[in-house]
Write a protein that holds these residues in place. Structure first.
Motif, PDB file in Angstrom:
ATOM      1  N   PRO A   1      40.684  36.627  39.970  1.00 23.28           N
ATOM      2  CA  PRO A   1      40.560  38.092  40.009  1.00 23.28           C
ATOM      3  C   PRO A   1      39.236  38.521  40.626  1.00 23.28           C
ATOM      4  N   VAL A   2      39.282  39.572  41.422  1.00 25.93           N
ATOM      5  CA  VAL A   2      38.082  40.153  42.023  1.00 25.93           C
ATOM      6  C   VAL A   2      38.145  41.666  41.880  1.00 25.93           C
TER       7      VAL A   2
ATOM      8  N   GLN B   1      28.683  34.887  37.611  1.00 24.79           N
ATOM      9  CA  GLN B   1      29.754  34.364  36.772  1.00 24.79           C
ATOM     10  C   GLN B   1      30.664  33.504  37.634  1.00 24.79           C
ATOM     11  N   GLU B   2      30.840  32.258  37.238  1.00 28.65           N
ATOM     12  CA  GLU B   2      31.708  31.348  37.981  1.00 28.65           C
ATOM     13  C   GLU B   2      33.177  31.708  37.747  1.00 28.65           C
ATOM     14  N   LEU B   3      33.943  31.818  38.823  1.00 26.64           N
ATOM     15  CA  LEU B   3      35.343  32.213  38.731  1.00 26.64           C
ATOM     16  C   LEU B   3      36.303  31.084  39.073  1.00 26.64           C
TER      17      LEU B   3
ATOM     18  N   TYR C   1      30.378  38.606  46.112  1.00 31.38           N
ATOM     19  CA  TYR C   1      30.686  37.256  45.644  1.00 31.38           C
ATOM     20  C   TYR C   1      29.945  36.232  46.489  1.00 31.38           C
ATOM     21  N   GLN C   2      29.703  35.065  45.887  1.00 30.99           N
ATOM     22  CA  GLN C   2      29.031  33.960  46.561  1.00 30.99           C
ATOM     23  C   GLN C   2      29.985  32.770  46.591  1.00 30.99           C
TER      24      GLN C   2
ATOM     25  N   LYS D   1      42.537  40.131  44.157  1.00 31.69           N
ATOM     26  CA  LYS D   1      42.525  38.682  43.965  1.00 31.69           C
ATOM     27  C   LYS D   1      41.935  38.022  45.198  1.00 31.69           C
ATOM     28  N   ALA D   2      41.478  36.785  45.001  1.00 28.61           N
ATOM     29  CA  ALA D   2      40.957  36.004  46.124  1.00 28.61           C
ATOM     30  C   ALA D   2      41.427  34.565  45.970  1.00 28.61           C
TER      31      ALA D   2
END
Length: 684
Positions: A207-208, A147-149, A214-215, A274-275
């Protein structure tokens, strides 16, 4: 044996300098093609630790017997596949009934059709032994999801955002955003900071989830007036209040054309919510200007679903490693294997099988054993039948076992065997879909049939099994891995048409043991079970035994057609800790019971909110109580009906009257009770 390639051990004679037959067997096995059969003629063979790692069969002629070369032989035959050294955590815990495992990263070595070993970090409280809550499964599908964030996130300048990291960004940082129609890229014109030679822009926070993978993907190039700097990108993890948690995976862009840079399997650390994605310039000198061109910056949340052929049997909590790939050794057979260990040996298995599938053993005969006649770990679809295990030379902790499964097994059949004076005839732990049928244990020194050893297991049937002249209990679901048995659950336990006879002698002043002892909550049934102490003609004062022993709450169990003779207590429903009932579907249902020569018919203590149903009971020559105990705990439901009491002139119905917990009420009734010595044929 159509299509099989046959070999005979006679074609592999010993070398002149060999003093035993180990070399002959190893050379024969090495020469065999997969699917081949090695025939071993009648005779006596000395061997030590023969490993089998290819799919072959061993057929021993009548009269062939193998003996260990010395007292230190660890095993005679070992059949072993492989287990991956690397493993993967679960993203979230799984519960019984689920068929999908979610991993936070893409496993590089697991595909549809592979076997996996599913575990968690449960450890035995006494010594920390692990691999207790384990299962084997086949994977039918692997589904990768992402999923693209970063799609909606914008890059912006940050004057002194990361000062806590020791970075210094110029307060007068100039960030120029322009859109180049030719390059379809974002132009970030930056001037390196005066203190560290570094300037950064960052994305809005995304949000993470801590523990998730994650990639990061960046397509970029760098333009410098001279080759004095480089571009870089990294992920900064933040807590709920925006505080820095960690920083990971710095990607460097050299002075060259367009490149795509990846940061794979970035795991959000504990506490991260968060990132931010940082992109910037780093230079060896201060006040150096340059441009980073960014065509694409993607930050994707990834996960992998492993779809299982079967369902998860017991809950698995998230651990550092939950899943490992198993490469099993498949389609091996051992027929008519007879062996004995060296007299005086202090260790040794007849057969040790690890990571095997479709493994078949028929006609195993063991003498002078030390550890287990056969031990199986991390395996699927195993059949062991028509075996004879003579008295072992050592009996104790880890010694003197018959057939043993542990470490995670699925699809097990053990049938038509006899053991003498073993510590455990059949020992199961972390084993599911098990059928144990037609096995007789004679003069067992410990528990004859262990349904679970440390506490994890279920989905099993024991049928037509007998413990004769036992020195201990018959069928036990053990919980020695935990301090609180209520943290476990043994689902689908079925004991049908089985028998336990406890040996009784004048020198045994305690005569301790139980026909069935379920030490954790269970679901399932006990049907047509007979328990007897000695000849069953009389209860001996001072003896401590019973036909069946259960926890008072959290069961879902039916007991039908129970016969007990000469035991101190027929049915024991008790636990010393006061635990409350939790489920509306929990109950103990007892019917069609015949108890003879007992001190008490039923003993009940402990547990709040019990639901106990008893009916159709024949009680003959009961010395003390129909219902003993009731001094602790209380009921939600108590039903007792159609009870016949004969030849019991001293018996009292209750030692303590059943009661609910204070401030509550319970339902039920007591009716249709007959006592022959009070009023013949008249209901009371």
């Amino acid at each position: 044996m159509n299509g099989q390639i046959n070999y005979t051990l006679s074609d592999f004679p010993p070398y002149p300098d060999e003093t035993d037959d180990t070399g002959r067997f190893k050379r024969a096995i090495e020469a065999m093609l997969p699917g081949g059969v090695l025939h071993v003629p009648a005779g006596q063979y000395l061997v030590k630790e023969i490993a089998v790692t290819k799919p072959i069969s061993l057929w021993f002629a009548e009269g062939a017997i193998l003996e260990a070369t010395d007292e230190t032989t660890a095993f005679l035959f070992q059949f072993a596949g492989d287990v991956s050294a690397s493993g993967y955590p679960l993203l979230r815990e799984v519960v019984r009934g689920e068929r999908t495992l979610i991993l936070p990263q893409a496993p590089c070595d697991i595909q549809a059709g592979d076997l996996i070993w599913l575990r968690d970090d449960c450890a035995r409280v006494s010594d920390g032994q692990q691999d207790l809550n384990c299962e084997m499964h086949e994977v039918v599908d692997v589904i990768y999801e992402e999923q693209e964030l970063l799609a909606e996130a914008k890059f912006k300048g940050e004057a002194d955002r990361w000062i806590k990291w020791g970075e210094r960004v110029s307060p007068g940082l100039s960030v120029e955003h322009s859109y180049d129609q030719v390059e379809q890229a974002q132009k970030l014109h930056l001037r390196s900071a005066s203190l560290t030679g570094e300037a950064m822009v960052c994305s809005n926070p995304v949000p993470v989830e801590a523990g998730r993978t994650y990639q990061l993907e960046v397509s970029a190039k760098v333009e410098w007036p001279s080759h004095e700097g480089r571009g870089c990108c990294y992920v900064a993890w933040e807590g709920k209040k925006g505080e820095p948690i960690a920083r990971s995976d710095v990607i460097s862009f050299s002075y060259q054309g367009w490149q795509i840079y990846y940061g794979c399997n970035l795991i959000a650390p504990s506490g991260a919510s968060k990132a931010r994605i940082f992109i910037g310039l780093q230079a060896a000198q201060t006040a150096v200007e340059g441009t980073v061109w960014v065509k694409n910056a993607a930050f994707k949340q990834t996960s992998t679903k492993l779809v299982l052929k079967d369902f998860v049997r017991l809950p698995k909590r998230v651990a550092r490693v939950n899943v490992r790939k198993i490469t099993p050794l498949q389609f091996c057979q051992v027929i008519n294997f007879r062996y004995r260990l060296k007299q005086g040996a202090h260790k040794g298995f007849g057969i040790l099988a690890q990571q095997v599938r479709y493994f078949y053993v028929n006609g195993l005969y063991a003498e002078q054993g030390v550890e287990s006649a056969i031990q199986v770990r991390r395996s699927m679809d195993v059949i062991i039948e028509n075996f004879t295990i003579m008295p072992p030379q050592r009996v104790g902790s880890g010694q003197g076992y018959g057939v043993q499964f542990y470490g995670g097994n699925l699809g097990v059949i053990v049938r038509n065997g006899c053991t003498w004076r073993t510590r455990h005839a059949v020992d199961l732990d972390s084993t599911f879909d098990a059928l144990v049928e037609g096995v007789t244990d004679v003069e067992g020194k410990g528990v004859s049939f262990l349904l679970t050893h440390n506490g994890w297991g279920g989905d099993m049937v024991f049928r037509h099994c007998r413990a004769i002249r036992s020195g201990s209990s018959g069928f036990v679901a053990e919980t020695q891995g935990v301090t609180n048995p209520y943290t476990l659950m043994h689902p689908n336990i079925h004991i049908v048409d089985c028998y336990w006879q406890r040996a009784s002698s004048e020198g045994d002043v305690v005569c301790y043991g139980f026909g069935i002892w379920l030490k954790a909550p269970v679901s399932g049934r006990v049907e047509r079970f007979t328990a007897q102490v000695g000849t069953g003609q009389g209860y001996v004062k001072g003896h401590d035994n019973g036909a069946i022993r259960l926890l008072p709450v959290r069961n879902q169990l039916r007991v039908h057609h129970l016969v007990a003779r000469g035991v101190r207590r027929g049915i024991i429903i008790a636990h010393p800790h006061e635990v409350s009932e939790t489920g509306a579907h929990h109950y103990i249902f007892v019917s069609q019971v015949c108890l003879e020569h007992c001190r008490s018919a039923v003993y009940v203590n402990g547990g709040w909110g019990k639901r106990l149903f008893m009916s159709d009971m024949l009680l003959d020559r009961i010395e003390k109580y129909v219902i003993e105990g009731n001094g602790t705990g209380g009921y939600q439901t108590f039903v007792m009906e159609r009870v016949s009491i004969t030849r019991s002139p001293s018996v009292r119905f209750f030692q303590h009257v059943s009661s609910p917990r204070t401030g509550s009420a319970f339902r039920g009734w007591i009716r249709k009770i007959w006592r022959d010595w009070v009023s013949r044929g008249k209901k009371r």
